[in-house]
Enzyme design. Structure first.
Site, PDB file in Angstrom:
ATOM      1  N   ASP A 215      -6.528  -7.359   0.880  1.00 43.82           N
ATOM      2  CA  ASP A 215      -6.556  -6.932   1.751  1.00 43.82           C
ATOM      3  C   ASP A 215      -8.203  -7.587   2.486  1.00 43.82           C
ATOM      4  OD1 ASP A 215      -7.683  -4.587   4.171  1.00 43.82           O
ATOM      5  OD2 ASP A 215      -6.296  -5.047   4.087  1.00 43.82           O
ATOM      6  N   ASP A 402      -4.413   2.261   5.835  1.00 44.43           N
ATOM      7  CA  ASP A 402      -5.951   2.682   5.072  1.00 44.43           C
ATOM      8  C   ASP A 402      -6.074   4.457   5.376  1.00 44.43           C
ATOM      9  OD1 ASP A 402      -7.571   0.407   7.658  1.00 44.43           O
ATOM     10  OD2 ASP A 402      -6.900   0.261   5.640  1.00 44.43           O
TER      11      ASP A 402
END
Lengths: 481, 250
Positions: A215, A402
């Site tokens: 990420d 998330d």
């Protein structure tokens, strides 16, 4: 009002209303609006996990066999392997997984670049439907079985189908109440996270760390896929083709000319008040928005007849988005051995990936427009502002990935003990807070996974190894401090 | 002893915290954030403490003096954490005041500051209750209950819930006293808070004696009531002084 006879008590009460409008009320609302759904999602996942698979740290064999997913293509952990084998195997698994996610993200970027947005949107709708109907249905069946609650098949099918259909509608249509949409987002995240928590332990931890690193790279590196995606999206002033949780309602692009509804809906424009505050803190905008929206409404009054009225605010930086993409990668149909979850699911094991999820992008609303907005900002407010297509949000957006990975972490912590759950929850919230603070400082897309996941993993192992013997030893002797 | 009993124990430990939260803290998002950050602080201090003590565990249950040292070090560390929390709060208060001046809103009033200290204390208290009581409460949702040898008259869960309740009250309100004391620089109040904390912690040592929990737990709740009353006095005094000053100014 009798000031002479009034006891001291009413005096503070009289000034209470004024101090009620003070700072403490205004600050932090948006941060909390993101933290609450994250907390709810984590709580639901912990509840589901403790309901469906009672926390038993060692017995993988007792529970259902872990799903065959892309995350276990290379190595499937079994309790009889040595730690070294598990570690290496998990590393390989994680590497394969991250590579898969990266490839799919690049494919997504390519599709978006060639403007196949119709295909993307339909694919997203299909995946939302599939997740709710198939995976959600499996989880619902397991819960019903666990609670020994009777429900006949046709009713269940009907309810599930309707639920999934409404979910599909709420995900991309703009006329759905915000609460319904938020609820469905959280439900999607819960289902995917509960599914992913069934991965074996070592694989889960290493995969989480690997995804956090991926990420970081994908969002911040110059050629990272997610960064490219965000830049593409903002250069076209289009919303990201992704599943994103919004804490405030968005108004979709208005093809017709101005409507009052859209004007009222939290339209923001940054510096009607004064142009000097461009670099102000994020909280500045909370106040300015109110002035700004009034001013904008007045402007619209004047400019009612204009054909295209949009909004330039994305650049105004008041929109801090954390965007995340959610995609699905259908893996080849794999027949699972019949386990207690039984039924039709898992003919196709869907990888809720990651590529989408992994890139929480916090984009301070299209840096691309910043240049043009700067100029417009410098010009006085009376000048007719050239609006474009608008997307007015006030509040933070957090990508669904998330939610999923935070919940996977907490779910895995729940399989050990409740103490680790609390510690990891606090760590993740702290990481989220830090990310939001960073967001207000540098106004561009930021990954939301790294800090939280790293903190979460650290706190998990610290709690498990250090804190638990200490606290349990003290409190079972009823010695507390 | 079933879900009802488990929930009951949880509510004994956390009931007042819930009502404080719902009634006071949840209305202002900033206070919720303060609560979360103070909980995090307490957790970090606990992790540091357990890191220090990890090498010496497990402590043999006969040696009460080992527990005494443990308690003294823990209380010392936690009071240190409180000081650090206070420093950070001061910095944040400056930033908030500057920000308030910039957007021409009123600065933080006295009640605002007291609310922040309440939220901070509640964070500490909730963290204590969660880590010391709630995390051990899972078996209480099952079908039986549990007694420790040294405390054969009260179920273990009940004892730990009551102690957690006592400490929650103590943590919450001693934070208010402490912040007031640091603000006004009153030495005696500043001393009172660690002393109360230490006394309460030492009182739980009584639980090590057989049958001691029947004495220790009520004593602890008495200490909690004393803290509550002291905080009430401090808060009333401060608020009325503030009143008078305001009236004199106007």
């Amino acid at each position: 009002m009798d000031p002479a006879a009034a006891s001291p008590a009413p005096a503070p009460a009289a000034e209470e209303p004024r101090s009620d409008a003070s700072l403490l009320d205004a600050l932090g609302g948006e941060v909390l609006a993101v933290m609450s759904p994250v907390s709810i999602c984590m709580a639901l996942v912990v509840l589901l996990i403790s309901l469906l698979s009672p926390p038993s740290s060692g017995s993988v064999a007792a529970g259902s066999p872990p799903p065959v997913t892309a995350a276990t293509l290379v190595y499937l952990e079994s309790p009889t392997d040595t730690p070294a084998q598990k570690f290496v195997g998990a590393l390989l698994d994680a590497a394969v997984f991250v590579a898969l996610v990266a490839v799919v993200t690049f494919v997504l970027v390519a599709l978006y670049y060639y403007r196949c947005t119709g295909f993307l949107k339909n694919y997203m709708r299909f995946s939302a439907f599939f997740v709710i109907f198939s995976m959600g249905g499996a989880i619902a069946a397991a819960v019903l079985r666990r609670l020994a609650a009777p429900l006949d098949a046709p009713t269940a099918f009907l309810l599930l189908f309707n639920g999934a259909a409404v979910g599909v509608l709420s995900v991309f249509a703009s006329a759905v109440p915000i609460l319904v949409r938020q609820g469905y987002m959280v439900a999607l995240a819960v289902i995917v996270a509960a599914w992913l928590s069934r991965l074996p332990e070592w694989t889960t931890w290493i995969m989480l760390v690997a995804l956090a690193l991926y990420d970081l790279v994908a969002v911040l590196a110059p050629r990272g896929p997610l960064r490219m995606l965000v830049e593409l999206a903002s250069s076209r002033d289009d919303e990201l083709p992704a599943l994103v949780y919004e804490s405030r309602p968005t108004v979709g692009p208005a093809t017709s000319s101005s409507s009052y509804a859209s004007a009222m809906g939290s339209v923001e424009m940054q510096t009607m008040a004064d142009s000097g505050r461009v670099g102000g803190s994020r909280y500045d905008r909370v106040e300015q928005d109110e002035d700004a929206s009034r001013a904008v409404v007045e402007m619209r009054d004047l400019g009612r007849g204009r054909s295209n009225i949009g909004e330039m605010n994305r650049s105004s930086g008041s929109v801090l988005q954390m965007d995340n993409l959610e995609r699905e990668v259908p893996v080849t149909p794999i027949e699972l051995p019949s386990n207690q979850i039984g039924s039709q699911h898992a003919v196709i094991q869907i990888e809720q990936s990651e590529e989408a999820e992994t890139a929480p992008l916090v984009s301070a609303a299209s840096s691309n427009n910043a240049a043009s907005d700067e100029e417009q900002r410098q010009s006085s407010s009376s000048e007719p502002l050239d609006f474009e297509m608008f997307e007015s949000t006030r509040g933070i957006k957090l990508g669904l990935g998330d939610f999923v990975f935070y919940s996977v972490l907490v779910g895995r912590a729940a399989m050990y003990d409740l103490m680790t759950v609390y510690a990891c929850y606090l760590a993740i919230i702290a990481g989220l807070g830090c990310t939001l603070i960073l967001l207000s400082i540098c106004r561009h897309a930021l990954p939301a996974l790294p800090i939280s996941i790293m903190l979460g993993v650290t706190f998990y192992f610290l709690t498990r190894l250090l804190m638990e013997p200490f606290v349990v030893g003290a409190s079972t002797n009823l010695v507390m401090f | 002893m079933t879900v009802a009993a488990g929930l009951g124990y949880a509510l004994i430990a956390l009931g007042p915290a819930f009502s404080l939260f719902a009634g006071v803290v949840a209305r202002k998002p900033f206070l919720v954030l303060t609560l979360l950050s103070s909980t995090l602080f307490w957790l970090i201090s606990l992790i540091v403490l357990s890191g220090i003590w990890r090498g010496f565990l497990p402590i043999k249950s006969g040696t009460w003096w080992a527990y005494a040292i443990l308690i003294i070090t823990s209380v010392a560390l936690q009071e240190g954490t409180r000081l650090v929390f206070w420093r950070l709060y001061k910095k944040m208060e400056e930033m908030l005041d500057a920000f308030a001046d910039r957007i021409s809103k009123p600065r933080l009033s006295l009640t605002d500051k007291m609310l922040i200290s309440l939220a901070g204390g509640l964070g500490h208290g909730v963290a204590h209750a969660v880590f010391f009581c709630l995390s051990l409460l899972t078996p209480a949702f099952g079908r039986a209950t549990f007694y420790v040898e040294r405390c054969s008259k009260m179920p273990f869960f009940l004892a730990s819930a009551l102690i957690a309740l006592g400490f929650l009250v103590i943590h919450t309100f001693s934070m208010i006293i402490a912040f007031n004391a640091y603000d006004e620089k009153k030495k005696c109040d500043q001393i009172v808070v660690p002393v109360v904390h230490l006394a309460a912690a030492v009182m739980t040592l009584v639980n090590l004696a057989p049958g001691g929990c029947l004495i220790g737990t009520p004593l602890l709740l008495v200490m909690a009531a004393l803290t509550l009353q002291y905080c009430w006095r401090v808060a009333c005094r401060r608020l009325t002084e503030h009143q008078h000053r305001q009236l004199n100014n106007n």
